[in-house]
Design a protein around this motif. Structure first.
Motif, short mmCIF file in Angstrom:
data_model
loop_
_atom_site.label_atom_id
_atom_site.label_comp_id
_atom_site.label_asym_id
_atom_site.label_seq_id
_atom_site.Cartn_x
_atom_site.Cartn_y
_atom_site.Cartn_z
N LEU A 26 8.89 2.93 2.88
CA LEU A 26 7.71 2.78 1.97
C LEU A 26 7.96 4.00 1.16
CD1 LEU A 26 5.02 0.71 3.54
CD2 LEU A 26 6.81 0.01 1.72
N LEU A 27 7.27 5.29 1.80
CA LEU A 27 7.01 6.47 1.04
C LEU A 27 7.64 7.83 1.70
CD1 LEU A 27 3.37 5.93 0.23
CD2 LEU A 27 5.28 6.17 -1.54
N ASP A 28 8.42 8.60 1.07
CA ASP A 28 8.79 9.85 2.00
C ASP A 28 7.60 10.86 1.77
OD1 ASP A 28 8.62 11.02 -0.76
OD2 ASP A 28 10.92 10.88 -0.97
N ASP A 29 7.77 12.02 2.27
CA ASP A 29 6.64 12.96 2.79
C ASP A 29 5.80 13.22 1.32
OD1 ASP A 29 6.94 12.53 5.40
OD2 ASP A 29 7.88 14.49 5.74
N GLU A 30 6.72 13.52 0.45
CA GLU A 30 6.16 14.26 -0.99
C GLU A 30 5.60 13.00 -1.61
OE1 GLU A 30 8.07 15.88 -5.12
OE2 GLU A 30 9.54 15.51 -3.27
N ARG A 31 6.09 11.78 -1.66
CA ARG A 31 5.40 10.86 -2.29
C ARG A 31 4.09 10.45 -1.61
NH1 ARG A 31 9.82 6.99 -5.40
NH2 ARG A 31 10.40 8.41 -6.99
N GLU A 32 4.14 10.36 -0.31
CA GLU A 32 3.13 9.89 0.31
C GLU A 32 1.76 11.07 0.13
OE1 GLU A 32 1.45 11.08 4.86
OE2 GLU A 32 3.48 10.48 4.68
N GLN A 33 2.32 12.50 -0.13
CA GLN A 33 1.20 13.31 -0.34
C GLN A 33 0.83 13.36 -1.78
OE1 GLN A 33 2.83 17.15 0.68
NE2 GLN A 33 3.48 16.76 2.67
N ARG A 34 1.81 12.89 -2.73
CA ARG A 34 1.05 13.01 -4.23
C ARG A 34 0.26 11.70 -4.33
NH1 ARG A 34 6.67 12.72 -7.69
NH2 ARG A 34 5.05 12.50 -9.42
N LEU A 35 0.51 10.51 -3.55
CA LEU A 35 -0.21 9.14 -3.76
C LEU A 35 -1.52 9.59 -2.77
CD1 LEU A 35 -0.54 6.47 -4.38
CD2 LEU A 35 0.51 5.65 -2.62
#
Length: 208
Positions: A26-35
């Motif tokens: 679903l989400l990698d670490d970078e996109r998880e943090q941004r979201l």
């Protein structure tokens, strides 16, 4: 990283902690943090700036939230948002009946309707420099709508350790305070909220 196991639902990490399956990405670490930063800002601090209408209990319409979210980040989706919420071990957010809200951490005015906390004692981690003032004046919110208390000494110590190398844990006699009309509500199993803790219910927690 956030993934989804077909049998056990959303999880963080490479493999499902229940069955070991890799699951669907679903989400990698970078996109998880941004979201995560977007969700925190939208639901805790500046919903009006994003054109989101929040009710008194902190709820925002989920469809409207997703529309604003996708406009800011086209790679997002409702499924990824749900994954962020449901896999969060800190249980910062909740989704119910097509509405979403933060459970705690607000700087905007809200009147949260969480269940009453019936713990006999609650805890608050502080720096050594703050202890005398709080024992004298009580605990008021700092840049937030509510005072955030911990349900265990360990959690209070962990929270304070983010800000100070030598935390002191204060013990709140929540039972006595409740009998005097101070209300404590449970944001989750680790965090209780209140508007103010008078000094007479505060002491320094022993290390034993």
């Amino acid at each position: 990283m956030i993934r989804r196991c077909q049998e056990h639902g959303y999880f963080r990490g490479e493999n499902c902690p229940e069955c070991g399956e890799k699951g669907r990405y679903l989400l990698d670490d970078e996109r998880e943090q941004r979201l995560g930063r977007f969700v925190s800002g939208a639901l805790r601090h500046f919903p009006d700036d994003l054109g989101l209408q929040m009710d008194l209990q902190g709820w925002v319409d989920l469809d409207r939230f997703c529309a604003v979210m996708k406009k800011r980040y086209p790679w997002t989706s409702e499924d990824r948002l749900v994954g962020l919420v449901e896999s969060d071990t800190k249980k910062r957010y909740e989704i119910e009946d097509r509405y979403i809200r933060a459970r705690y951490g607000h700087s905007v005015d809200v009147d949260l309707d969480h269940p009453v906390c019936d713990s006999e004692f609650l805890y608050y981690g502080v720096s050594q420099e703050e202890v005398e003032m709080l024992l004298d004046q009580g605990i008021s919110p700092i840049r937030q709508t509510y005072v955030h208390l911990s349900t265990s000494r360990q959690r209070a110590n962990e929270a304070a350790s983010v800000h100070t190398d030598n935390p002191i844990v204060l013990k709140i006699n929540a039972l006595e305070a409740s009998e005097e009309g101070i209300e404590f509500i449970c944001a989750n199993e680790d965090i209780a909220l209140t508007e103010y803790v008078p000094s007479e219910f505060i002491s320094i927690e022993d290390d034993d």
